[in-house]
Design an enzyme around this catalytic site. Structure first.
Site, PDB file in Angstrom:
ATOM      1  N   GLN A 164      -2.800   1.296  -9.966  1.00 19.43           N
ATOM      2  CA  GLN A 164      -4.010   0.567 -10.352  1.00 19.43           C
ATOM      3  C   GLN A 164      -4.572   1.129 -11.655  1.00 19.43           C
ATOM      4  O   GLN A 164      -4.774   2.337 -11.790  1.00 19.43           O
ATOM      5  CB  GLN A 164      -5.049   0.676  -9.212  1.00 19.43           C
ATOM      6  CG  GLN A 164      -6.292  -0.169  -9.432  1.00 19.43           C
ATOM      7  CD  GLN A 164      -6.001  -1.661  -9.458  1.00 19.43           C
ATOM      8  OE1 GLN A 164      -5.292  -2.197  -8.621  1.00 19.43           O
ATOM      9  NE2 GLN A 164      -6.558  -2.360 -10.442  1.00 19.43           N
ATOM     10  N   LYS A 203      -5.663  -5.928  -2.252  1.00 14.44           N
ATOM     11  CA  LYS A 203      -4.196  -5.889  -2.228  1.00 14.44           C
ATOM     12  C   LYS A 203      -3.695  -5.370  -0.884  1.00 14.44           C
ATOM     13  O   LYS A 203      -2.744  -5.894  -0.317  1.00 14.44           O
ATOM     14  CB  LYS A 203      -3.673  -5.019  -3.388  1.00 14.44           C
ATOM     15  CG  LYS A 203      -3.839  -5.714  -4.729  1.00 14.44           C
ATOM     16  CD  LYS A 203      -3.696  -4.786  -5.916  1.00 14.44           C
ATOM     17  CE  LYS A 203      -4.082  -5.530  -7.195  1.00 14.44           C
ATOM     18  NZ  LYS A 203      -4.164  -4.677  -8.377  1.00 14.44           N
ATOM     19  N   ASP A 231       4.253  -5.365 -10.669  1.00 16.77           N
ATOM     20  CA  ASP A 231       3.174  -5.807 -11.562  1.00 16.77           C
ATOM     21  C   ASP A 231       3.730  -6.417 -12.841  1.00 16.77           C
ATOM     22  O   ASP A 231       3.007  -7.070 -13.588  1.00 16.77           O
ATOM     23  CB  ASP A 231       2.300  -4.591 -11.940  1.00 16.77           C
ATOM     24  CG  ASP A 231       0.899  -4.698 -11.370  1.00 16.77           C
ATOM     25  OD1 ASP A 231       0.532  -5.795 -10.916  1.00 16.77           O
ATOM     26  OD2 ASP A 231       0.186  -3.683 -11.392  1.00 16.77           O
TER      27      ASP A 231
END
Ligand code: NDP
Length: 285
Positions: free
Chosen positions: A97, A53, A120
């Protein structure tokens, strides 16, 4: 029939190149899209994902703010960091995460992110908006899957879509998105009776299970479009949830693993962050 490959790597590269061009224009207006990624602990797979990422951000010309926190971080400490990032005008997207260490409740943490910065698409507000058919920050993997499906040119309306897996990050949202496209959607899971029977009806079959080569050729209808979300790390390398070669003999389109859904996930994360930067401009509001 031998399936055509749905090349997520190629499509992701095209999307990322287009994002990069838009970033150049945004920078002329004084706006740099910024993504904050929070990694708690030392989970090896998480480290790989976070590295990908960060690389994606830098290649696209974004500002990348990586926060590495120790395994012993308390929930309060993490929430305090999220508060800070929520208020930071240079941060357009915040990503925590997963998985998180035991002492931290992921639902509490995800709900603490401002919904607009939830690139997300996991915040309850964004999930609710998705359910209601309202514009939302869409979860990246399902969004990437829809992009791949649409690239086939096959109309989704009226198709039988079967999703195997009902997780909040893949199975459920992809089913909602297929429904929004007017497909007739069935969701299967570990308690489904006669799963193969359901799968065999699918014009569009999405496998998001986490079990290597679970979907075998006898579960696939001739000419189906098969999307393999699974990432299973075996000694022989990365393997999907679909028994690729035999299934590719029957399907009309198929995603490979690696190089299918995976690369699209990062492209969609960048796209969500860019969209948020475009919406809010330099104000970050
Ligand atoms: P989860 O473990 O959260 O969910 C798995 C789902 O599969 C559950 O709904 C479970 O059912 C179902 N399932 C498990 N075993 C069976 C079975 N024997 N028969 C039918 N259904 C079963 O996984 P995720 O959704 O997070 O991920 C799925 C896969 O996708 C993983 O391999 C993951 O690594 C990969 N992934 C890939 C991404 C990418 O970018 N390519 C992004 C995210 C995930 P139940 O609910 O009943 O337990």
């Amino acid at each position: 029939m031998t399936a055509k490959i749905l090349d997520g790597k190629k499509m992701s590269a095209e999307i990322r190149a287009a994002i990069k061009e838009k970033v150049v224009l945004l920078k002329e207006k004084g706006i740099v899209p910024g993504l904050a990624v929070i990694l708690v602990g030392d989970n090896p797979a998480s480290k790989v994902y976070v590295g990908q990422k960060e690389k994606g951000c830098l290649e696209a010309g974004f500002a990348s703010f990586l926060h590495r926190l120790p395994e012993t971080t308390s929930q309060e400490e993490l929430l305090a960091l999220i508060d800070k990032l929520n208020a930071d005008k240079t941060v357009h997207g915040i990503l925590v995460q997963l998985p998180l260490p035991r002492q931290i409740d992921p639902d509490t943490v995800l709900a603490a992110i401002r919904p607009e910065k939830d690139v997300d698409g996991f915040h309850p507000v964004n999930i609710g908006r998705l359910v209601a058919g309202l514009p939302a920050s869409e979860p990246c993997t399902p969004k990437g899957i829809l992009r791949l499906l649409k690239s086939t040119g096959i109309p989704l309306a009226g198709k039988e879509a079967v999703v195997i897996g009902r997780s909040n990050i893949v199975g459920k949202p992809v089913a909602l998105m297929l429904l929004a496209e007017s497909a007739t959607v069935t969701i299967c899971h570990s308690k489904t009776a006669d799963l193969a029977e359901h799968a065999r009806r699918a014009d569009i079959l999405v496998a998001a299970i986490g079990k290597p080569r679970f979907v075998t050729a006898d579960m696939v209808k001739e000419g189906a479009v098969v999307i393999d979300v699974g990432i299973n790390r075996l000694e022989e390398g990365l393997v999907g949830d679909v028994d690729y070669e035999p299934v590719a003999e029957k399907a009309s389109w198929i995603t490979p693993v690696p190089g299918g859904v995976g690369p699209m996930t990062i492209a969609m994360l960048l796209e969500n962050t860019l969209e948020q930067a475009e919406k809010t401009g330099a104000s970050g509001r």
